[in-house]
Motif scaffolding. Sequence first.
Motif, PDB file in Angstrom:
ATOM      1  N   ASN A  31      71.860  69.772   9.674  1.00  0.00           N
ATOM      2  CA  ASN A  31      70.739  69.484   8.789  1.00  0.00           C
ATOM      3  C   ASN A  31      69.749  68.521   9.443  1.00  0.00           C
ATOM      4  N   SER A  32      68.538  68.536   8.946  1.00  0.00           N
ATOM      5  CA  SER A  32      67.511  67.610   9.404  1.00  0.00           C
ATOM      6  C   SER A  32      67.795  66.206   8.883  1.00  0.00           C
ATOM      7  N   PRO A  33      67.911  65.195   9.751  1.00  0.00           N
ATOM      8  CA  PRO A  33      68.105  63.831   9.252  1.00  0.00           C
ATOM      9  C   PRO A  33      66.987  63.391   8.305  1.00  0.00           C
ATOM     10  N   ALA A  34      65.751  63.729   8.645  1.00  0.00           N
ATOM     11  CA  ALA A  34      64.634  63.340   7.775  1.00  0.00           C
ATOM     12  C   ALA A  34      64.715  64.061   6.436  1.00  0.00           C
ATOM     13  N   GLY A  35      65.081  65.347   6.463  1.00  0.00           N
ATOM     14  CA  GLY A  35      65.244  66.083   5.220  1.00  0.00           C
ATOM     15  C   GLY A  35      66.373  65.519   4.370  1.00  0.00           C
ATOM     16  N   TYR A  36      67.446  65.109   5.025  1.00  0.00           N
ATOM     17  CA  TYR A  36      68.567  64.495   4.318  1.00  0.00           C
ATOM     18  C   TYR A  36      68.107  63.198   3.641  1.00  0.00           C
ATOM     19  N   GLN A  37      67.344  62.391   4.353  1.00  0.00           N
ATOM     20  CA  GLN A  37      66.836  61.150   3.765  1.00  0.00           C
ATOM     21  C   GLN A  37      65.961  61.437   2.546  1.00  0.00           C
ATOM     22  N   SER A  38      65.117  62.462   2.654  1.00  0.00           N
ATOM     23  CA  SER A  38      64.230  62.807   1.540  1.00  0.00           C
ATOM     24  C   SER A  38      65.020  63.239   0.316  1.00  0.00           C
ATOM     25  N   ASN A  39      66.112  63.957   0.531  1.00  0.00           N
ATOM     26  CA  ASN A  39      66.961  64.372  -0.578  1.00  0.00           C
ATOM     27  C   ASN A  39      67.766  63.208  -1.142  1.00  0.00           C
ATOM     28  N   CYS A  40      68.188  62.276  -0.280  1.00  0.00           N
ATOM     29  CA  CYS A  40      68.843  61.062  -0.778  1.00  0.00           C
ATOM     30  C   CYS A  40      67.923  60.311  -1.739  1.00  0.00           C
ATOM     31  N   ALA A  41      66.647  60.273  -1.415  1.00  0.00           N
ATOM     32  CA  ALA A  41      65.688  59.595  -2.291  1.00  0.00           C
ATOM     33  C   ALA A  41      65.599  60.297  -3.639  1.00  0.00           C
ATOM     34  N   MET A  42      65.687  61.622  -3.617  1.00  0.00           N
ATOM     35  CA  MET A  42      65.681  62.376  -4.879  1.00  0.00           C
ATOM     36  C   MET A  42      66.866  61.980  -5.746  1.00  0.00           C
ATOM     37  N   VAL A  43      68.072  61.940  -5.146  1.00  0.00           N
ATOM     38  CA  VAL A  43      69.267  61.579  -5.921  1.00  0.00           C
ATOM     39  C   VAL A  43      69.154  60.134  -6.402  1.00  0.00           C
ATOM     40  N   ARG A  44      68.681  59.256  -5.544  1.00  0.00           N
ATOM     41  CA  ARG A  44      68.505  57.834  -5.901  1.00  0.00           C
ATOM     42  C   ARG A  44      67.620  57.667  -7.143  1.00  0.00           C
ATOM     43  N   ASP A  45      66.553  58.438  -7.215  1.00  0.00           N
ATOM     44  CA  ASP A  45      65.530  58.224  -8.236  1.00  0.00           C
ATOM     45  C   ASP A  45      65.741  59.025  -9.517  1.00  0.00           C
ATOM     46  N   THR A  46      66.698  59.944  -9.523  1.00  0.00           N
ATOM     47  CA  THR A  46      66.874  60.831 -10.673  1.00  0.00           C
ATOM     48  C   THR A  46      67.846  60.225 -11.679  1.00  0.00           C
ATOM     49  N   ASP A  47      67.442  60.236 -12.935  1.00  0.00           N
ATOM     50  CA  ASP A  47      68.274  59.685 -14.009  1.00  0.00           C
ATOM     51  C   ASP A  47      67.991  60.461 -15.292  1.00  0.00           C
ATOM     52  N   PHE A  48      68.957  61.299 -15.697  1.00  0.00           N
ATOM     53  CA  PHE A  48      68.792  62.114 -16.897  1.00  0.00           C
ATOM     54  C   PHE A  48      69.668  61.621 -18.056  1.00  0.00           C
ATOM     55  N   ARG A  49      70.128  60.378 -17.988  1.00  0.00           N
ATOM     56  CA  ARG A  49      71.047  59.896 -19.022  1.00  0.00           C
ATOM     57  C   ARG A  49      70.441  59.938 -20.419  1.00  0.00           C
ATOM     58  N   GLU A  50      69.134  59.779 -20.509  1.00  0.00           N
ATOM     59  CA  GLU A  50      68.483  59.811 -21.826  1.00  0.00           C
ATOM     60  C   GLU A  50      67.983  61.198 -22.196  1.00  0.00           C
ATOM     61  N   ASN A  51      68.207  62.186 -21.334  1.00  0.00           N
ATOM     62  CA  ASN A  51      67.636  63.524 -21.558  1.00  0.00           C
ATOM     63  C   ASN A  51      68.664  64.610 -21.838  1.00  0.00           C
ATOM     64  N   LEU A  52      69.959  64.298 -21.648  1.00  0.00           N
ATOM     65  CA  LEU A  52      70.965  65.348 -21.792  1.00  0.00           C
ATOM     66  C   LEU A  52      70.945  65.988 -23.175  1.00  0.00           C
ATOM     67  N   LYS A  53      70.609  65.202 -24.186  1.00  0.00           N
ATOM     68  CA  LYS A  53      70.587  65.730 -25.553  1.00  0.00           C
ATOM     69  C   LYS A  53      69.482  66.767 -25.752  1.00  0.00           C
ATOM     70  N   GLU A  54      68.533  66.843 -24.807  1.00  0.00           N
ATOM     71  CA  GLU A  54      67.448  67.820 -24.912  1.00  0.00           C
ATOM     72  C   GLU A  54      67.876  69.208 -24.428  1.00  0.00           C
ATOM     73  N   ILE A  55      69.029  69.319 -23.789  1.00  0.00           N
ATOM     74  CA  ILE A  55      69.460  70.597 -23.213  1.00  0.00           C
ATOM     75  C   ILE A  55      69.971  71.509 -24.322  1.00  0.00           C
ATOM     76  N   ASP A  56      69.357  72.697 -24.415  1.00  0.00           N
ATOM     77  CA  ASP A  56      69.718  73.663 -25.451  1.00  0.00           C
ATOM     78  C   ASP A  56      70.549  74.824 -24.916  1.00  0.00           C
ATOM     79  N   GLN A  57      70.458  75.090 -23.633  1.00  0.00           N
ATOM     80  CA  GLN A  57      71.175  76.234 -23.065  1.00  0.00           C
ATOM     81  C   GLN A  57      72.685  76.009 -23.117  1.00  0.00           C
TER      82      GLN A  57
END
Length: 260
Positions: free
Chosen positions: A176-202
């Motif tokens: 994998n691309s080290p830079a791409g891996y870093q960019s994806n780490c930032a995505m995981v770092r910044d994502t927080d759906f703890r207040e949104n799970l109740k919105e899931i209908d599927q």
Amino acid sequence: MPKITVNNAEINYKLINSGKPETLVFSNSLGTQFSMWAGQEEALSAHFNLLFYDTRGHGHSEATSGDYSAELLGNDILQLTIKLGIDKFHFCGLSMGGLIGQWLAINGGSKVEKVILCNTSPKIGDEKSWNDRIDLVGREGLKPVADGTAIKWFTDDFIQTEKEEVSEILSRFMDNSPAGYQSNCAMVRDTDFRENLKEIDQPVLIVAGSGDPVTTTEDARNMHSQIKNSQLVILNARHLSAFERPKEFNEAVLRFLGRG
């Protein structure tokens, strides 16, 4: 494998279109490629069209610059399916792919039918640990991360008995691309759906590994309690449950999707 440009990135994908009425889309975990789903292909292609792809910054997909977000990676899938003529789809994502799945369930509307969230959580890790990993990869590349990965991903028995499979997936980690891996780490770092799970209908299937040290069974049970139309399956595995326990994983998916 073919590539297609969507959402300003070239995405590597594999579409198995056997004319089935339903399509199942798979999203890989951080540091893997769509080859991680090899154990699902034969069993599930008998029932569904299958779409595999390398997440942006992974494998043979383009590693665009800057930090990624769940919105960016979720829109990659929405635009990829539109370009491939897929109107609606079921979705299966593991770990980081499960974060993308949560975004799709919340924001994808009627395009997203049923969702399988594997070895994931609405919030994975903390800001410091992800920043430390991003800095480490910037200084030393992927090897120091790969060195500690097997014990998180697989049980000790699997590491001992399936050495070739473990070696192969770790080799692909290093591709994998080290830079791409870093960019994806930032995505995981910044994502927080703890207040949104109740919105899931599927309808949602939550898959956990009994020994997963990354996204624990407690994380899975918390998600199950908050997503109103959800089921929970716990497999005897660590973090890459679909890779370690393909037969049990496939059986759970087929039951959930009405083919079991």
